[in-house]
Enzyme design. Sequence first.
Site, PDB file in Angstrom:
ATOM      1  CG  ASP A 266     -15.935  33.738   1.178  1.00 40.31           C
ATOM      2  OD1 ASP A 266     -16.869  34.202   0.524  1.00 40.31           O
ATOM      3  OD2 ASP A 266     -15.984  33.499   2.405  1.00 40.31           O
TER       4      ASP A 266
ATOM      5  CG  ASN B 128     -19.336  41.426  10.902  1.00 38.45           C
ATOM      6  OD1 ASN B 128     -18.449  42.232  11.155  1.00 38.45           O
ATOM      7  ND2 ASN B 128     -19.830  41.254   9.692  1.00 38.45           N
TER       8      ASN B 128
ATOM      9  CG  HIS C 234     -21.145  45.835  10.862  1.00 40.99           C
ATOM     10  ND1 HIS C 234     -20.750  46.769   9.940  1.00 40.99           N
ATOM     11  CD2 HIS C 234     -21.745  44.838  10.162  1.00 40.99           C
ATOM     12  CE1 HIS C 234     -21.109  46.370   8.735  1.00 40.99           C
ATOM     13  NE2 HIS C 234     -21.717  45.205   8.842  1.00 40.99           N
TER      14      HIS C 234
ATOM     15  CG  ASP D  10     -16.844  48.219   8.512  1.00 39.86           C
ATOM     16  OD1 ASP D  10     -17.289  47.174   8.002  1.00 39.86           O
ATOM     17  OD2 ASP D  10     -17.507  49.266   8.616  1.00 39.86           O
TER      18      ASP D  10
ATOM     19  CD  GLU E  93     -17.834  36.933   3.240  1.00 43.12           C
ATOM     20  OE1 GLU E  93     -18.496  37.072   2.180  1.00 43.12           O
ATOM     21  OE2 GLU E  93     -17.344  35.858   3.619  1.00 43.12           O
TER      22      GLU E  93
HETATM   23  N1  LIG Z   1     -18.259  44.416   8.985  1.00 41.62           N
HETATM   24  C1  LIG Z   1     -18.640  44.160   7.743  1.00 41.62           C
HETATM   25  N2  LIG Z   1     -19.258  42.989   7.470  1.00 41.62           N
HETATM   26  C2  LIG Z   1     -19.618  42.725   6.208  1.00 41.62           C
HETATM   27  C3  LIG Z   1     -19.393  43.627   5.177  1.00 41.62           C
HETATM   28  N3  LIG Z   1     -19.852  43.089   4.017  1.00 41.62           N
HETATM   29  C4  LIG Z   1     -20.360  41.872   4.327  1.00 41.62           C
HETATM   30  N4  LIG Z   1     -20.221  41.625   5.670  1.00 41.62           N
HETATM   31  C5  LIG Z   1     -20.635  40.474   6.437  1.00 41.62           C
HETATM   32  O1  LIG Z   1     -19.945  39.334   6.002  1.00 41.62           O
HETATM   33  C6  LIG Z   1     -20.731  38.187   6.428  1.00 41.62           C
HETATM   34  C7  LIG Z   1     -20.643  37.128   5.380  1.00 41.62           C
HETATM   35  O2  LIG Z   1     -21.312  36.016   5.881  1.00 41.62           O
HETATM   36  P1  LIG Z   1     -21.400  34.643   5.119  1.00 41.62           P
HETATM   37  O3  LIG Z   1     -21.678  34.917   3.662  1.00 41.62           O
HETATM   38  O4  LIG Z   1     -22.325  33.759   5.857  1.00 41.62           O
HETATM   39  O5  LIG Z   1     -19.936  34.096   5.152  1.00 41.62           O
HETATM   40  P2  LIG Z   1     -19.077  33.565   6.370  1.00 41.62           P
HETATM   41  O6  LIG Z   1     -19.682  33.872   7.683  1.00 41.62           O
HETATM   42  O7  LIG Z   1     -17.694  34.091   6.148  1.00 41.62           O
HETATM   43  O8  LIG Z   1     -19.109  32.037   6.141  1.00 41.62           O
HETATM   44  P3  LIG Z   1     -18.166  31.174   5.232  1.00 41.62           P
HETATM   45  O9  LIG Z   1     -17.778  32.032   4.078  1.00 41.62           O
HETATM   46  O10 LIG Z   1     -18.990  30.018   4.819  1.00 41.62           O
HETATM   47  O11 LIG Z   1     -16.997  30.790   6.050  1.00 41.62           O
HETATM   48  C8  LIG Z   1     -22.153  38.689   6.653  1.00 41.62           C
HETATM   49  O12 LIG Z   1     -22.446  38.602   8.019  1.00 41.62           O
HETATM   50  C9  LIG Z   1     -22.105  40.143   6.224  1.00 41.62           C
HETATM   51  O13 LIG Z   1     -22.904  40.995   7.028  1.00 41.62           O
HETATM   52  C10 LIG Z   1     -18.766  44.880   5.503  1.00 41.62           C
HETATM   53  O14 LIG Z   1     -18.540  45.742   4.659  1.00 41.62           O
HETATM   54  N5  LIG Z   1     -18.416  45.089   6.780  1.00 41.62           N
END
Ligand SMILES: Nc1nc2c(ncn2[C@@H]2O[C@H](COP(=O)(O)OP(=O)(O)OP(=O)(O)O)[C@@H](O)[C@H]2O)c(=O)[nH]1
Length: 359
Positions: free
Chosen positions: A215, A223, A228, A232, A259
């Site tokens: 992760d 982001n 965004h 990507d 992610e």
């Molecule tokens: N740019 C982009 N962002 C994505 C995609 N899929 C998921 N995300 C973003 O990934 C982020 C995941 O956030 P969280 O689940 O809070 O995880 P984190 O910020 O990495 O926090 P921790 O895992 O606790 O370190 C979210 O803001 C989603 O919008 C994608 O395909 N593209």
Amino acid sequence: MEAASSGTPQLIAGLKLVQQKDDAPLFFAVVPIYKQPSSTPQERLHNLKGFVLGVFKLRELFDASALSKRPLGIKMTLIDESDPSQQRVLYVHESRTSTPIVEGTEIRQPMPHFWGKTWSILATPTTSFMNHHSSFSTWVIALVGGGSSFLLAFFTRSILSRVNQIQALNRQLKTLAQEDGLTGLANRRRFDEVLSMELSRSHRQKTSLSLALIDIDYFKQYNDVYGHMQGDHCLQSFAECLRKAIRRPTDLAVRYGGEEFALLLPDTGSPEGVILTLQQLLKRAGIPHEASNVASFLTASIGVVTVTSGIASVSPSELIEHADQALYRAKNAGRNTVEYIRISHEKEEGTRALLRAIS
Ligand SMILES: Nc1nc2c(ncn2[C@@H]2O[C@H](COP(=O)(O)OP(=O)(O)OP(=O)(O)O)[C@@H](O)[C@H]2O)c(=O)[nH]1
């Protein structure tokens, strides 16, 4: 059904369609398509995906063939002798010369046996042919040989190219259905499929299997800071590191969702090397992440579970659950961290090693 169980294309000759305007005889080529290579009739029936059906007019085949390039003065009759009790005339190719045919001089020349059919050509010369050529039989053998090769090449080329097209499309569709659109890694669906296959194999063959859930740390903040779109690109670069970290063709790099990524490592009892490589690749890639609390570049938390050889029964969902627990611990331990769990002989041995990551 005969085509399906035998695996050999079948020809059904001399048919006519209800909607057909002319009376030219048709034949159908039925080519079975299988989900995977199959060697026994039972396997073929089980793996049957469908049929490719080719419809041809015999007249068009003859017109396009060497049998018909120029008027030779020979009448040719195509006969189906596959059923010796019921010979059938499939097509009559007239001589196209005005001179009469010479009765009693016909020669029957068999065509090569193919796709379950025994066909022959009955050739009858006209007077003009006899006046201009000395040996009728030599001509017939050469003509039928050449014509048969043409017909066979025509069948094979046209029908098999259609089969190949369909199979290529199927492969493309399958790839699209199993691939993550953004990163090109395997998607969740493919992961589920391979995981259950590899887990069964590891039970059967008593081999080890490791699964890492990965992760990205603070990706929401990434982001927020870079946007965004850049997010990507970042996921794509991250996927590239995963791709480079694995070494064997059986290893699978997966976009698990958002992610979150996964590495499935069959026959791997010590996944530490792969994980270390991944961390080094990430460090070398140095994707700037100014909002991260653990490093100046993009890092990940990793939970790894390994089932050692001889393990009797762990289900795919149990394995994922263990990897998830390990990941949870890695996150809780401050991120940019790897947590390992080993399961052997159906018990968690509790040999957990917490590796502080390189930063
Ligand atoms: N740019 C982009 N962002 C994505 C995609 N899929 C998921 N995300 C973003 O990934 C982020 C995941 O956030 P969280 O689940 O809070 O995880 P984190 O910020 O990495 O926090 P921790 O895992 O606790 O370190 C979210 O803001 C989603 O919008 C994608 O395909 N593209």
